[in-house]
Design a protein around this motif. Structure first.
Motif, PDB file in Angstrom:
ATOM      1  N   TYR A   1       0.839  -1.199   0.000  1.00 20.38           N
ATOM      2  CA  TYR A   1       0.000   0.000   0.000  1.00 20.38           C
ATOM      3  C   TYR A   1       0.877   1.253   0.000  1.00 20.38           C
ATOM      4  CZ  TYR A   1      -3.832   3.107   1.522  1.00 20.38           C
ATOM      5  OH  TYR A   1      -4.767   4.112   1.622  1.00 20.38           O
ATOM      6  N   LEU A   2       1.905   1.262   0.827  1.00 19.81           N
ATOM      7  CA  LEU A   2       2.815   2.407   0.874  1.00 19.81           C
ATOM      8  C   LEU A   2       3.570   2.566  -0.447  1.00 19.81           C
ATOM      9  CD1 LEU A   2       4.234   1.862   4.472  1.00 19.81           C
ATOM     10  CD2 LEU A   2       2.867   3.826   3.735  1.00 19.81           C
ATOM     11  N   ASP A   3       3.923   1.461  -1.076  1.00 23.96           N
ATOM     12  CA  ASP A   3       4.670   1.516  -2.335  1.00 23.96           C
ATOM     13  C   ASP A   3       3.835   2.090  -3.475  1.00 23.96           C
ATOM     14  OD1 ASP A   3       7.076   0.555  -1.373  1.00 23.96           O
ATOM     15  OD2 ASP A   3       6.525  -1.548  -1.710  1.00 23.96           O
ATOM     16  N   THR A   4       2.546   1.773  -3.501  1.00 30.78           N
ATOM     17  CA  THR A   4       1.726   2.098  -4.666  1.00 30.78           C
ATOM     18  C   THR A   4       0.825   3.322  -4.495  1.00 30.78           C
ATOM     19  OG1 THR A   4      -0.005   0.573  -3.903  1.00 30.78           O
ATOM     20  CG2 THR A   4       1.683  -0.313  -5.378  1.00 30.78           C
ATOM     21  N   ALA A   5       0.525   3.708  -3.275  1.00 29.98           N
ATOM     22  CA  ALA A   5      -0.498   4.735  -3.063  1.00 29.98           C
ATOM     23  C   ALA A   5       0.051   6.147  -2.927  1.00 29.98           C
ATOM     24  CB  ALA A   5      -1.317   4.390  -1.818  1.00 29.98           C
ATOM     25  N   PHE A   6       1.349   6.289  -2.697  1.00 38.36           N
ATOM     26  CA  PHE A   6       1.877   7.620  -2.387  1.00 38.36           C
ATOM     27  C   PHE A   6       3.055   7.950  -3.306  1.00 38.36           C
ATOM     28  CE2 PHE A   6       0.215   5.708   1.514  1.00 38.36           C
ATOM     29  CZ  PHE A   6      -0.817   6.598   1.786  1.00 38.36           C
ATOM     30  N   THR A   7       3.232   9.264  -3.514  1.00 38.67           N
ATOM     31  CA  THR A   7       4.342   9.749  -4.327  1.00 38.67           C
ATOM     32  C   THR A   7       5.458  10.197  -3.393  1.00 38.67           C
ATOM     33  OG1 THR A   7       2.823  10.527  -6.040  1.00 38.67           O
ATOM     34  CG2 THR A   7       5.064  11.418  -6.060  1.00 38.67           C
ATOM     35  N   TRP A   8       6.639   9.588  -3.581  1.00 40.19           N
ATOM     36  CA  TRP A   8       7.762   9.873  -2.697  1.00 40.19           C
ATOM     37  C   TRP A   8       8.767  10.776  -3.405  1.00 40.19           C
ATOM     38  CZ3 TRP A   8       6.455   8.329   1.968  1.00 40.19           C
ATOM     39  CH2 TRP A   8       5.620   7.220   2.109  1.00 40.19           C
TER      40      TRP A   8
ATOM     41  N   LEU B   1      -8.901   5.857   2.854  1.00 39.87           N
ATOM     42  CA  LEU B   1      -8.999   7.087   2.076  1.00 39.87           C
ATOM     43  C   LEU B   1      -7.777   7.993   2.198  1.00 39.87           C
ATOM     44  CD1 LEU B   1     -12.707   7.954   2.961  1.00 39.87           C
ATOM     45  CD2 LEU B   1     -11.871   6.976   0.815  1.00 39.87           C
ATOM     46  N   ALA B   2      -6.809   7.633   3.039  1.00 40.54           N
ATOM     47  CA  ALA B   2      -5.696   8.534   3.371  1.00 40.54           C
ATOM     48  C   ALA B   2      -4.933   8.984   2.122  1.00 40.54           C
ATOM     49  CB  ALA B   2      -4.742   7.839   4.333  1.00 40.54           C
ATOM     50  N   PRO B   3      -4.848  10.305   1.894  1.00 47.78           N
ATOM     51  CA  PRO B   3      -4.064  10.808   0.757  1.00 47.78           C
ATOM     52  C   PRO B   3      -2.580  10.984   1.086  1.00 47.78           C
ATOM     53  CG  PRO B   3      -5.240  12.617   1.791  1.00 47.78           C
ATOM     54  CD  PRO B   3      -5.611  11.375   2.554  1.00 47.78           C
ATOM     55  N   ILE B   4      -2.252  10.990   2.367  1.00 48.21           N
ATOM     56  CA  ILE B   4      -0.862  11.144   2.797  1.00 48.21           C
ATOM     57  C   ILE B   4      -0.570  10.076   3.856  1.00 48.21           C
ATOM     58  CG2 ILE B   4      -0.668  13.602   2.270  1.00 48.21           C
ATOM     59  CD1 ILE B   4      -1.308  14.206   5.187  1.00 48.21           C
ATOM     60  N   PRO B   5       0.679   9.659   3.982  1.00 49.38           N
ATOM     61  CA  PRO B   5       1.007   8.576   4.923  1.00 49.38           C
ATOM     62  C   PRO B   5       0.757   8.941   6.384  1.00 49.38           C
ATOM     63  CG  PRO B   5       3.002   9.506   3.960  1.00 49.38           C
ATOM     64  CD  PRO B   5       1.856  10.055   3.190  1.00 49.38           C
ATOM     65  N   GLN B   6       0.800  10.234   6.704  1.00 51.79           N
ATOM     66  CA  GLN B   6       0.532  10.635   8.089  1.00 51.79           C
ATOM     67  C   GLN B   6      -0.873  10.228   8.529  1.00 51.79           C
ATOM     68  OE1 GLN B   6       2.029  12.438   5.819  1.00 51.79           O
ATOM     69  NE2 GLN B   6       3.805  13.505   6.688  1.00 51.79           N
ATOM     70  N   LEU B   7      -1.826  10.272   7.596  1.00 56.28           N
ATOM     71  CA  LEU B   7      -3.194   9.877   7.927  1.00 56.28           C
ATOM     72  C   LEU B   7      -3.312   8.364   8.105  1.00 56.28           C
ATOM     73  CD1 LEU B   7      -5.448  12.243   5.772  1.00 56.28           C
ATOM     74  CD2 LEU B   7      -5.071  12.248   8.243  1.00 56.28           C
TER      75      LEU B   7
END
Length: 271
Positions: free
Chosen positions: A34-41, A101-107
């Protein structure tokens, strides 16, 4: 005492534990993907997914530690087990939806912290407080709680297989995708909703009668329990008083017996 009422209440506890087991087996294995695919690093070649993976997992444990301290106090002092179980279900529903629904990893961390606001010890306490179960009965009930937790963890792979077959992969909004790595949170939110409704309707063990009685009188449960303790102590004191009277009567009877024996034995009088 209504055995069927307690059985239904215990099934509500087991359902909650089943939901916990399924959630664990869905969220933990899929978190890294989920972290690999859902967010832009910032550095796509070296994404900090391992670091955020540890943050998200730690957030759940922080929530658990907080709830262990706070909910135990609230259960003893102010609230019923039912109200806290409903609150825990609501936290699990909210936390899983935030996670999905989290758009950022902090959520993600916030969602898992809210999910952590649940207490397995609360379920065990509900079993322990049941006065109609002997030691063996309580042990068996607690055993079934842990069996349900562990057995239902095998349903995680089944859920992933189902999402694969259903081809769960669609866009929620620009840059946010729903797929097999985060849709499991929706599945667990639905399960917790079912647990919330069933607990709300059916969770009414026999020993909650005192709590209902306290609410009808407009007083705290502790006041009713204090009255029960006072009645118990009064009964205990009366029992001790009655017992002391019987002991004194027995001593008097023994004294009369000894006097009669001495009066009927001149030799013993001479001595």
């Amino acid at each position: 005492y209504n055995q069927s009422k307690w059985n239904i209440a215990f099934y509500c506890i087991l359902l909650r534990c089943i939901c916990d087991g399924i959630e664990y087996s869905i969220i933990i294995p899929s978190l890294k993907n989920y972290l690999d695919t859902a967010f832009t690093w910032e550095d796509p070649e070296n994404p900090p997914t391992i670091k955020w993976n540890s943050y998200v997992l730690a957030s759940y444990q922080l929530g658990s530690i907080f709830s262990l301290v706070v909910f135990g106090y609230l259960r003893d002092k102010h609230y019923t087990g039912k109200s806290l179980m409903l609150f825990c279900c609501a936290c699990s529903i909210t936390g899983n939806l935030i996670y999905f629904l989290a758009p950022i990893p902090q959520l993600l961390c916030l969602g898992r912290f809210i999910c952590g606001l649940t207490v397995l010890g609360l379920h065990l306490a509900e079993i322990g407080k049941h006065s109609h179960l002997d030691t063996t009965g309580k042990t068996m009930h607690i055993t079934w709680v842990f069996v349900s937790l562990n057995m239902c963890q095998i349903l995680g792979p089944v859920t992933f297989l189902a999402m694969d077959l259903l081809k769960i992969d669609f866009e929620l909004w620009e840059g946010k995708q729903a797929n097999q790595y985060n849709f499991g949170a929706v599945v667990t939110a639905v399960l917790y909703t079912i647990s919330f409704v069933l607990t709300l309707v059916f969770y009414q063990p026999e020993y909650f009668i005192r709590e209902d009685f306290a609410r009808k009188r407009g007083c705290k449960l502790s006041e009713v329990m204090d009255e029960d303790n006072d009645d118990s102590m009064s009964h205990h004191d009366h029992h001790d008083h009655s017992e002391s009277e019987s002991v004194q009567n027995q001593k008097i009877a023994n004294s009369y017996t000894e006097i009669n024996q001495i009066a009927n034995n001149p030799v013993q009088i001479a001595h």
